[in-house]
Design an enzyme around this catalytic site. Structure first.
Site, short mmCIF file in Angstrom:
data_model
loop_
_atom_site.label_atom_id
_atom_site.label_comp_id
_atom_site.label_asym_id
_atom_site.label_seq_id
_atom_site.Cartn_x
_atom_site.Cartn_y
_atom_site.Cartn_z
N ARG A 1 0.85 -1.18 0.00
CA ARG A 1 0.00 0.00 0.00
C ARG A 1 0.89 1.25 0.00
O ARG A 1 1.93 1.28 0.67
CB ARG A 1 -0.92 0.03 1.22
CG ARG A 1 -2.14 -0.88 1.08
CD ARG A 1 -3.09 -0.40 -0.03
NE ARG A 1 -4.26 -1.24 -0.24
CZ ARG A 1 -4.38 -2.21 -1.15
NH1 ARG A 1 -3.36 -2.50 -1.94
NH2 ARG A 1 -5.50 -2.87 -1.29
N HIS B 1 -0.33 0.21 -10.21
CA HIS B 1 -1.02 -0.79 -9.40
C HIS B 1 -1.38 -2.03 -10.24
O HIS B 1 -2.54 -2.46 -10.31
CB HIS B 1 -2.30 -0.19 -8.76
CG HIS B 1 -2.74 -0.90 -7.51
ND1 HIS B 1 -3.21 -0.25 -6.40
CD2 HIS B 1 -2.77 -2.22 -7.21
CE1 HIS B 1 -3.54 -1.13 -5.46
NE2 HIS B 1 -3.27 -2.34 -5.94
#
Ligand code: NDP
Length: 311
Positions: free
Chosen positions: A227, A275
């Site tokens: 993250r 991502h």
């Protein structure tokens, strides 16, 4: 009892598409789709990427939220989620392998000086920079859960010295496993590459600030696929500018999509990917149906999140 699908990610998967995938696993179960217009007492489980207050208000008997993804930090932080509602997440073997390969691919990019060769080709410069030997290099893997364990084992297979770090003690063949916050600085000082695959929790948020980055080995490369909130970006940029760190590869960010004016895009020592380190989760659909079955039967759920620890 009804399963509700409310994906809430229009650019990804339509509710009806997921219903068509899940219905064969649950032939006798009613699967509803979309945001209910009015309260529905029959809905006990919702499969979604995110939920709103309205969705929770219209499903007063919901017992389980099945996250259609791996990270659950926003769900846990949502004050609209009643305390008794349980959360499960997806945990894909295929995606875990993809992320492990992402780490390996970028480590090998530095091991084989591929960025240097790319630059030299643009200058038509014949410069023979020798590869670094895996056996002389140490990789630190932060997070030894489903994904981190596979990554650590992959690096062992490729001949690296591997250090691993988690909250609780672990045993993995060939990996020097360490645990607890006090063990982290020494691990960072010993690692040529640090591959982070940690969940977002209060303990991990902004963990990599200037004081922790200062423990990293000079010239080391930080690769983050967990993250974005793990890293204080301005401190990372300062560490790269000062030459403390050799490079960073970032797949996850505080704000996604990463705004076009964010300096991370253009920093010469930073590689940005959008991502995509882990993508494939097709092997997980059966787990959603299985969780519906287990919820109904009162059996332990697959990949249930501990709302207290945050993952
Ligand atoms: P797991 O829950 O299986 O593993 C999490 C690991 O992190 C565990 O080893 C845990 O320790 C460790 N950990 C958590 N908090 C701490 C802490 N404070 N200090 C040290 N170690 C800690 O998760 P996964 O491996 O499946 O995924 C990890 C994260 O990766 C997800 O939460 C998600 O945010 C992210 N992710 C990103 C993807 C992408 O596309 N980029 C895709 C999938 C996931 P312990 O074992 O002791 O509990």
């Amino acid at each position: 009892m009804t399963l509700l699908i409310c994906v809430n990610a229009t650019e990804w998967l339509q509710d009806e598409e997921l219903r068509d995938i899940l219905q064969p696993y649950l032939p006798d179960v009613e699967i509803a789709v979309g945001h209910p217009e009015s309260p529905r007492d029959d809905i006990t489980m919702i499969a979604c990427t995110k939920f709103s207050r309205g969705l929770i208000e219209n499903t007063p008997n919901v017992q389980l939220i099945q996250k259609l993804g791996a990270g659950v930090e926003t769900m846990i932080a949502n004050p609209d989620l009643p305390d008794h509602v349980r959360i499960t997440r997806l945990s894909s073997a295929a995606q875990s392998r993809e992320i492990a390969e992402y780490f390996l691919a970028y480590v090998m990019r530095f091991q084989r000086n591929m960025g240097v060769h790319d630059d030299n080709q643009r200058k038509a410069a014949w410069v023979q920079t020798p590869p670094k030997l895996n056996k002389n290099m140490t990789v630190g893997v932060l997070g030894l859960g489903t994904i981190g364990r596979i990554a650590a084992e992959l690096f062992v297979d490729f001949g690296f010295d591997v250090l691993g770090w988690s909250r609780s003690p672990k045993k993995i063949d060939g990996v020097d496993c360490r645990s607890g916050m006090e063990a982290l600085p020494a691990l960072l000082s010993a690692s040529d590459y640090v591959c982070a695959i940690l969940p977002q929790t209060p303990e991990t948020t902004n963990l990599f600030d200037a004081s922790l980055l200062a423990h990293m080995k000079p010239g080391a490369v930080l690769i983050n696929a967990g993250r974005g909130t793990l890293i204080r970006d301005e401190d990372l940029i300062a560490a790269l500018d000062q030459g403390t760190l050799g490079g960073a590869v970032l797949d996850v960010f505080h704000d996604e999509p990463l705004p076009s004016d964010n300096p991370l895009w253009h920093h010469p020592k930073i590689i940005v990917t959008p991502h995509i380190s882990g993508w494939t989760i097709d092997d997980c659909w059966g787990d959603i149906a299985e969780n519906y079955r287990r919820l109904t039967a009162g059996e332990p759920l697959l990949h249930e999140v501990d709302r207290k620890t945050g993952y």
